[in-house]
Design an enzyme around this catalytic site. Structure first.
Site, short mmCIF file in Angstrom:
data_model
loop_
_atom_site.label_atom_id
_atom_site.label_comp_id
_atom_site.label_asym_id
_atom_site.label_seq_id
_atom_site.Cartn_x
_atom_site.Cartn_y
_atom_site.Cartn_z
N HIS A 167 0.83 -1.06 -0.41
CA HIS A 167 0.10 -0.15 0.03
C HIS A 167 0.80 1.31 -0.12
CE1 HIS A 167 -2.80 2.93 1.38
NE2 HIS A 167 -3.54 1.74 1.23
N ASP A 248 2.59 -4.69 7.63
CA ASP A 248 1.25 -3.61 8.28
C ASP A 248 0.30 -5.09 7.96
OD1 ASP A 248 -1.40 -2.62 6.17
OD2 ASP A 248 -0.73 -2.09 4.92
N GLN A 251 -5.28 -5.51 6.82
CA GLN A 251 -5.80 -6.33 5.86
C GLN A 251 -6.27 -7.89 6.71
OE1 GLN A 251 -8.14 -5.63 3.41
NE2 GLN A 251 -7.14 -3.50 3.49
N LYS A 274 -11.43 -0.03 9.25
CA LYS A 274 -11.23 -1.96 8.75
C LYS A 274 -12.13 -3.00 9.55
CE LYS A 274 -7.81 -0.28 5.34
NZ LYS A 274 -8.27 0.01 4.56
N CYS A 416 -4.73 2.21 -4.17
CA CYS A 416 -3.56 2.82 -3.50
C CYS A 416 -2.23 1.62 -3.65
CB CYS A 416 -3.56 2.84 -1.58
SG CYS A 416 -4.56 4.61 -1.37
#
Length: 461
Positions: A167, A248, A251, A274, A416
């Site tokens: 991202h 990261d 997700q 999220k 992104c």
């Protein structure tokens, strides 16, 4: 940092969101059924129907009489009544600034704010709540690491290894810092056969000058789940002796059980919006010894120990990284979201999404002529419940605009991830992404209306 108090507050019996203050029925009923059956059963249609009732926005109609089908969860999830109620409670019952206040409202606000930190810590397997630093989002959390740890530890001749699938939030801060500090960015490409991370290429990229490996846990376009254990092992064995790993987890944390301590990474970041929490709140997790050694990110109130005319001393983590009045209500909402997801059960949610994601992938592949879905197929590797795709002859934005007229919300663009899209040879893709409140009926509707969209453009041409 947690403050305890015996202060009691008068609370309204019911919030405008239809759930009792301090209580909740939907997710708890799922957990209760699970306990009664003695195992961790799959989410049933009845469970999903109960979950859906806890998300008011799913009842709305768009474009007149079209019932909303929300398939944009990788961008942001919807919020359950439990989270909405917790946030309303804060503003209605004990709105006050946190820390240092001795009056009843401040004590209550501080207690709830630090309880939220405790909840996040338990949810991601932190060894201490002091390892959780509240930020506005994951982007700010990565910037925090870049401008504290990176500022102190990266310089000319050093290397930061990342992937082409990252991202922008995990690319741009390192680009900005590298221009000034003169270190090198090395990008790892994809395995062309499976469109997953090229582990062999990662091993080749990591060398004795590598001081940071920074990767996404789950790709927001490819849907692939990166092997964090293998990545950490390569960084530890091939990198600089002090090489760190940043994950990261935007997700992954909302969709599967994740324990940062067990993964043995050094930093991890996540955005609350999220995972059923509000926007404007996220967090950085870091190993305590690393956080202790890092300088402050910003200066101001809250983050100090003592201030003199000539100098200042700073609070211990997480305080020294949280300058100014924090996002109190949003943090409380994030804590409520952690409770909500825990009550449903992250193993159960992961299993449900694996089934639903596979169903969506197979239905698209079977029914949509000329479609290309990016990332590994479910037969090649486990993948997240999302599908980024293009249809031959159509632009992703056109697809999304027509689907919107049917009440179906999907996302289009580069998500992104422009370097990844350049690597794939495309300038955009459409993306449908699922969560625990989506149904097979919604997937069927999406696939049917996608076919209608293709027919519409075929007739127009």
């Amino acid at each position: 940092m947690t403050t305890t108090t015996t202060t009691t507050m008068v609370q309204c019996s019911r919030s405008r969101w239809g759930c009792p203050r301090g209580g909740f029925r939907g997710a708890s009923s799922v957990a209760a059924r699970s306990a009664a059956q003695g195992t961790s059963p799959r989410l049933t249609a009845e469970d999903v129907a109960g979950i859906r009732r806890e998300f008011p926005i799913l009842e709305r109609e768009v474009h007149g009489d079209k019932r909303l089908v929300y398939l944009d969860n990788a961008a942001t999830s919807q919020k359950p009544r439990r989270v909405l109620g917790a946030m309303e409670d804060y503003y209605a019952d004990y709105n006050s600034n946190v820390h240092r206040g001795v009056h009843a409202l401040s004590a209550k606000a501080t207690e709830r704010y630090e309880e939220a930190r405790d909840k996040v810590a338990r949810f991601v397997g932190a060894e201490s709540s002091r390892e959780i630093v509240f930020t506005r989002n994951a982007s700010e959390a990565i910037n925090l690491v870049a401008y504290t740890w990176g500022e102190e530890n990266l310089g000319e001749g050093d290397e930061v290894v990342l992937t082409v699938a990252e991202h922008h939030s995990n690319i741009v801060p390192w680009q900005i810092l590298s221009r000034r500090k003169k270190f090198t960015l090395k990008y790892v490409r994809l395995d062309e056969a499976s469109q997953t991370l090229d582990l062999e290429g990662l091993g080749e990229a990591i060398g004795p000058r590598t001081k940071l490996v920074t990767v996404g846990h789950v790709s927001n376009v490819l849907g692939c789940v990166n092997p964090v254990g293998d990545i950490v092992a390569l960084a530890r064995s091939g990198g600089h002796p002090g090489c760190k790993v940043l994950l990261d987890a935007c997700q992954s944390v909302p969709h599967m059980p994740v324990n940062f301590s067990e993964l043995q990474v050094d930093f991890a970041v996540c955005s609350g919006h999220k995972m059923c929490a509000p926007t404007g709140i996220g967090f950085l997790w870091g190993k305590m010894e690393v956080l202790e050694a890092m300088p402050p990110f910003m200066g101001g109130g809250e983050m100090i120990q003592d201030v003199f005319e000539s100098h200042s001393t700073f609070a211990r983590p997480p305080g020294k990284f949280e300058a100014g009045t924090p996002a109190i209500c949003e943090a409380i909402g994030l804590g409520a979201a952690c409770d909500y997801l825990s009550d449903i059960g992250m193993h159960r949610l992961e299993e449900f999404e694996l089934e639903m994601g596979t169903y969506m992938y197979e239905e698209l592949e079977k029914n949509i002529e000329g479609i290309e879905i990016y990332g590994p197929s479910p037969k090649q590797a486990p993948r997240a419940a999302l599908a980024a795709f293009n249809v031959e002859g159509l632009h992703a934005t056109d697809i999304s605009m027509i689907l919107d007229q049917y009440g179906i919300a999907v996302r289009s663009g580069h998500h992104c991830t422009q370097p990844l899209h350049h690597h794939l040879g495309i300038n955009a893709s459409a993306r449908a992404s699922l969560y625990m409140y989506n149904t097979k009926e919604e997937i069927d509707q999406f696939v049917a209306k996608l076919k209608d969209t293709i027919d519409f453009f075929g007739q127009a041409s």
